[in-house]
Scaffold this active site. Structure first.
Site, PDB file in Angstrom:
ATOM      1  CE  LYS A   1      31.980  30.555  21.042  1.00 38.17           C
ATOM      2  NZ  LYS A   1      32.846  31.677  21.341  1.00 38.17           N
TER       3      LYS A   1
ATOM      4  CE  LYS B   1      29.291  38.231  22.159  1.00 36.87           C
ATOM      5  NZ  LYS B   1      30.719  38.107  21.881  1.00 36.87           N
TER       6      LYS B   1
END
Lengths: 286, 286
Positions: free
Chosen positions: B170, B238
């Site tokens: 990811k 983030k």
């Protein structure tokens, strides 16, 4: 049939010139070219100087390494410019700076001569299979006149806009391709170091938002360690230097492009300049 | 049928939980959740604490903003960890740091409890249409057990490798997506300033080596000035912080990723944090 003069018989130019001969165009090339004998056997006429080539041609095409070479062929002694008269068309298919393209366009316009900037993408394979993408800047009439010649050499042929916009588009193409290579290289370097199976990762990422032609084709090269060109780092570096210089002239900040240009310079410095541009991965791999 | 406890009923988690109910799974959620009433109406059981939720579930799924939230739910007072006993399965579908994922996996392994890291891509649309890509790290048996649940929420479901490799994948996805956005944004900013027709440029570039899903979808957003999320800059920032931190821990140099992470931080600083990540273009446009 237009008489065509073709200058620049390198890896790209040679097959492009062959396609024009196959399409039936009477072709003239410079006798000093490396591939002159081969083209002569295929039916091309040989001449000594660019000026002579220009005199015996209706359309003059150049496919040269960079801006200085195009400017020298154009404005040097016995250059193309001297032989240019109204009715002739100049097409530069090299990848050079948009500023240089626009300058040549304007100088020729003063003689009532039309010019197009028509850089290509698709590499050696595209040149050999006559499937190049051709990004064209210039006037509509000149584009229409050149279209049959372009169709002999390429497939995806688009008039982008005014003079120089073909080169701008090519610069943008090289920026996106370069940064996408860097993106895939960084991701693969991280995943490899973390022990993740790169083949599985490539597969799953190709199914989502990270999909790109670069992830597909150059991701495979990185997996296989196959960095035979393809498109050489050295040439991509040159193209990114054009892009960053153009951005600077326009006052546009392109830090990502600058970062990749630095990587390419580093790759050249460590001796990878002749490898495929996907070899940027080698700089990151531990 | 496995009894499922679901923690984190936000933009992503709420539709994912709904899909599990629709697939027939008995579902328990926390009464403190914003969407608790809605889920309760749909048939979910409400409980007070993560520990209580864990006691009444076979599989516990978390879908939370970041590592600290997952660790708090897991190890805080009345947390999931206290209620975890052999035979239960923990699945974290949040995007958190691979290091945090691995730590949770190891702590649970000490209790003979299996865990999977299973971050997703596809965004709100993917969550609502049950078409998420799910990148899974962990053991094969746990993956097989979880597969029917994943299939209720997603489509492209791949076991990448050992614990943490879902999160690594990811992170790599977010690196590639972020850098490709920056690439397209820089190219479009340059072309726009040079007066090139962006729509024509996008079209011709999509036909060549610069092709990507980002050039297609986010290129269109940039053309239209449509920066309604989609995926928010703040969240992508983030994710890139996780990626750069992970790279640092592994000693991998990812300068391109760092450059984009800086752009995202800048976008947040100027108040664009809630816009779609394609709005990085706004920082470059003159």
């Amino acid at each position: 049939m237009e008489r065509v003069g073709f200058i620049g018989l390198g890896i790209m130019g040679k097959p492009m010139a062959h396609h024009l001969i196959k399409a039936g165009y009477p072709l003239t090339v410079l006798s000093s070219s490396k591939a002159a004998d081969e083209l002569s056997l295929a039916g091309a006429t040989l001449v000594q100087h660019p000026k002579e080539l220009t005199a015996s041609s209706d359309v003059i095409i150049t496919m040269l390494p960079d801006s200085p070479e195009v400017e020298e062929i154009m404005f040097g002694a016995n250059g193309v410019f001297e032989g240019m008269t109204e009715g002739k068309l100049f097409i530069d298919m090299s990848t050079i700076s948009p500023g240089s393209s626009t300058m040549i366009f304007q100088r020729l316009a003063e003689k009532n001569v039309e010019a197009l900037d028509a850089p290509v993408s698709g590499g050696q394979v595209g040149a050999e299979s006559a499937s190049l993408s051709i990004m064209v800047g210039g006037n509509t009439a000149a584009f229409s006149r050149a279209l049959p010649l372009f169709q002999a050499m390429g497939k995806n042929i688009v008039l982008i806009g005014a003079a120089g916009s073909g080169q701008i588009t090519k610069a943008c193409n090289q920026m996106i391709v370069g940064m996408t290579i860097q993106a895939v290289a960084e991701a693969f370097a991280l995943a490899k170091e973390a022990g993740v199976d790169l083949e599985k990762m490539r597969e799953v990422l190709l199914g989502g938002f990270a999909q790109s032609k670069i992830l597909d084709l150059h991701g495979k090269r990185m997996l296989e360690g196959n960095f035979k060109p393809g498109f050489k780092v050295r040439l991509h570096k040159k193209d990114l230097d054009i892009a960053t210089k153009t951005a600077q002239d326009l006052g546009v900040v392109v830090k990502g492009t600058e970062q990749v240009a630095e990587q390419m310079a580093k790759a050249v410095a460590v001796g990878n300049g002749e490898l495929d541009h996907s070899s940027l991965f080698l700089l990151l791999e531990k």
